[in-house]
Design a protein around this motif. Structure first.
Motif, PDB file in Angstrom:
ATOM      1  N   VAL A  80       0.825  -1.205   0.000  1.00 28.54           N
ATOM      2  CA  VAL A  80       0.000   0.000   0.000  1.00 28.54           C
ATOM      3  C   VAL A  80       0.858   1.252   0.000  1.00 28.54           C
ATOM      4  N   ARG A  81       2.046   1.190   0.608  1.00 22.22           N
ATOM      5  CA  ARG A  81       2.930   2.364   0.648  1.00 22.22           C
ATOM      6  C   ARG A  81       3.731   2.404  -0.652  1.00 22.22           C
ATOM      7  N   SER A  82       3.095   2.828  -1.714  1.00 21.96           N
ATOM      8  CA  SER A  82       3.705   2.842  -3.039  1.00 21.96           C
ATOM      9  C   SER A  82       3.018   3.910  -3.872  1.00 21.96           C
ATOM     10  N   LEU A  83       3.539   4.113  -5.077  1.00 23.45           N
ATOM     11  CA  LEU A  83       2.937   5.071  -5.983  1.00 23.45           C
ATOM     12  C   LEU A  83       1.516   4.643  -6.353  1.00 23.45           C
ATOM     13  N   ALA A  99      -0.450  12.572   2.266  1.00 22.47           N
ATOM     14  CA  ALA A  99      -0.580  11.197   1.783  1.00 22.47           C
ATOM     15  C   ALA A  99       0.701  10.724   1.122  1.00 22.47           C
ATOM     16  N   VAL A 100       1.271  11.545   0.232  1.00 21.17           N
ATOM     17  CA  VAL A 100       2.490  11.111  -0.464  1.00 21.17           C
ATOM     18  C   VAL A 100       3.664  11.014   0.498  1.00 21.17           C
ATOM     19  N   ALA A 101       3.728  11.895   1.482  1.00 25.65           N
ATOM     20  CA  ALA A 101       4.804  11.795   2.479  1.00 25.65           C
ATOM     21  C   ALA A 101       4.654  10.530   3.316  1.00 25.65           C
ATOM     22  N   HIS A 102       3.414  10.192   3.682  1.00 21.29           N
ATOM     23  CA  HIS A 102       3.192   8.994   4.495  1.00 21.29           C
ATOM     24  C   HIS A 102       3.536   7.726   3.723  1.00 21.29           C
ATOM     25  N   PHE A 103       3.291   7.728   2.425  1.00 15.58           N
ATOM     26  CA  PHE A 103       3.587   6.559   1.600  1.00 15.58           C
ATOM     27  C   PHE A 103       5.007   6.556   1.042  1.00 15.58           C
TER      28      PHE A 103
END
Length: 564
Positions: free
Chosen positions: A152-155, A229-233
């Motif tokens: 889930v932690r992806s583009l 969101a992008v920082a968390h992922f």
């Protein structure tokens, strides 16, 4: 004997005062637009400034990655949000199936979730220790390395989060466009041999294209402006690059230059959207005739219900249930002194920003109404650019000139008075409110402008003949009629400020945290269960405008559809 009074002579005597008031209002609107545009011009001007070396380092190392990730993320979100939003809007507008009435408003519910809150919920849901993978291991007896599970932690994971929270933009606008379409063109297509799918693809969708493109453009702008969101992922985009250059590298000029690159891309996107909207104009021929609904039965009805249920389940029910479970299991107390302070800070900022944006929107819209022309129209367009600009870019554009001014004042005070003034401007709540004004003025301006559009010019003329000046007409005639639009504008700005993260994170005064900042800080420390408490409050507040917007769109239909 009493002399007769000529009302025209009295009106002529009052005309210079009205003209002066109108001129002052127009000048105020132009100055306000210039003030809002100043941070944008400051960011563009940073391209010519020398940095401390971080810019050259980023160009050689991470800038290509920022560009490729940002473009890929935007493309995936545009395709996903467009497909889900248009498909759901067409189903609930044109088809009758079980649950359709509930889906009409439920499909807009994910809009209450900020993307970063959705990311926190799905991280807890789908990570290795989360309930989904735990249940999978319990059911199969597999070990941690015996199976593959999507990361889930992806583009791709970030794109899915944005699609789930942003498709309502496309859904709401497309649904409103479909409701405004007349059945005559659709019926002509059917008589020419096109089936329901062909008529949708060849007739209904092209007529709704301006609304669809506007919704997709809004989704793209929100994607480009996101940081949480992008920082968390761990996805490196322009937004994360701006924050890293500002705080990690300590190079504000490099952060401004990155912001300028993102700003140019966003402005190109806005120009493209406006160009196609001007080129695509559709006018119904003759009177309006409501579209007839198709009654679906059997597997078609089940498929339609499933297609509408999946976005609601994935975009609202599942993350809300996950956040609720985490908050009950190990969340912070919402009524403790710390969280009461965070809540008070958030509400204070949101309320002040809402009042400021609505007041500025009334000035701009009323100035264009009283003195229509190129200057006032240009002022309104410039003031409305801020919503397309990411919050982090606005923060950089505001902070760099204010920091220079603060340093200059401090140097003068040390030399002339022997005292240090500190951060008089750049460390205050007022600067943060100014950033919110730049960012969210367009939201209030569009709503207020639409409200003014429903007031006929004859009301202005009647107020003038009765002796009311521009201010009196606004207070006694327009304001009561505009009350619904003003309340809606204030409500939407209030919720947007409650959810806003990048600008608040960069510009907030020392030891002044909001619910959004607290949620981000806890999630960054991998304390997701504690982050559930502020996240739930943000979502609860975000549901208010969703309900209002859904009700307004439903009430806007020109007539009821056949079979309903």
């Amino acid at each position: 004997m009493t002399a007769a009074v000529d009302p025209r002579a009295d009106s002529d005597r009052r005309a210079p005062a009205r003209d002066r008031a109108t001129g002052a209002l127009s000048i105020g609107a132009i100055l306000l637009a210039a003030l809002v545009a100043a941070p944008i011009l400051g960011v563009i001007g940073a391209l010519a400034m020398p940095s401390q070396g971080a810019w050259r380092h980023m160009v050689d190392t991470v800038l290509p990655l920022y560009v490729s990730n940002t473009l890929a993320l935007g493309a995936m979100v545009a395709l996903g949000a467009g497909a889900v939003g248009v498909g759901a809007a067409w189903l609930v507008t044109m088809c009758r199936f079980p649950g359709r009435a509930a889906f009409e408003w439920a499909l807009a519910a994910p809009l209450a979730f900020p993307a970063y809150v959705m990311a926190y919920a799905y991280t807890a849901l789908l990570d290795h220790p989360g309930p989904v993978q735990t249940a999978l291991r319990d059911a199969t007896g597999w070990g941690p390395r015996d199976y593959w599970f999507p990361e889930v932690r992806s583009l791709g994971g970030a794109a899915l989060m944005f699609v789930l929270v942003l498709y309502p933009y496309v859904y709401l606008l497309a649904r409103a466009a479909f409701l405004q379409q007349s059945a005559r063109a659709f019926d002509v297509a059917r008589t020419l041999g096109l089936g329901p799918w062909g008529a949708f693809r060849r007739v209904a969708l092209p007529m709704a294209r301006p609304a669809v493109v506007t919704g997709v453009a809004l989704a793209l702008m929100e994607t480009l402006s996101d940081f949480g969101a992008v920082a968390h992922f761990g996805v490196q985009t322009f937004s994360t690059g701006v924050y890293r250059a500002w705080f990690a590298m300590g190079d504000r000029i490099a952060a401004a230059q990155l912001s300028a690159c993102l700003l140019i891309f966003v402005l190109a996107l806005v120009a493209l959207e406006r160009a196609q909207r001007r080129a695509a104009r559709y006018h119904p021929a003759g009177g309006f005739e409501a579209l007839a609904c198709f009654r679906l039965r059997g597997w078609r009805a089940a498929a339609a219900a499933l297609a509408c249920a999946l976005p609601v389940l994935l975009g609202f029910v599942a993350p809300l249930a996950m956040l609720g479970e985490m908050a009950l299991r190990d969340g912070h107390s919402l009524f403790g002194p710390r969280y009461l302070r965070f809540t008070l800070n958030s509400i204070t900022l949101a309320a002040l920003a809402a009042a400021l944006c609505v007041l500025a929107a009334v000035i701009l819209a009323y100035a264009e109404r009283l003195a229509p022309g190129r200057l006032t129209a240009c002022a309104n367009r410039v003031a409305g650019m801020g919503y397309a600009i990411p919050g982090g870019v606005i923060a950089v554009g505001v902070m760099i000139p204010l920091a220079a001014l603060d340093n200059g004042l401090d140097a003068w005070a040390r030399e002339a008075l022997g005292v240090s003034t500190g951060l008089l401007l750049s460390g205050s709540i007022g600067v943060l409110l100014f950033a919110y004004l730049v960012r969210f003025l367009a939201v209030a301006l569009n709503t207020v402008d639409a409200g003014f559009g429903k007031i006929t010019p004859s009301m202005d003329h009647a107020a003038r003949t009765l002796g009311a000046g521009p201010a009196g007409a606004l207070a006694r005639v327009h304001a009561p009629i505009l009350s619904g639009a003003l309340l809606t504008a204030a409500l939407i700005v209030f919720v947007d400020v409650m959810k806003e993260l990048p600008a608040t994170l960069i510009m907030r005064p020392f030891n002044f945290d909001t619910l959004a900042v607290q949620a981000h800080r806890l999630a960054s420390d991998e304390r997701l269960t504690q982050a559930a408490t502020p996240s739930l409050v943000i979502v609860a507040v975000g549901m208010i405008p969703v309900i209002v917007l859904s009700a307004r769109i439903r009430a806007s239909r020109p007539g009821r559809r056949a079979g309903e």
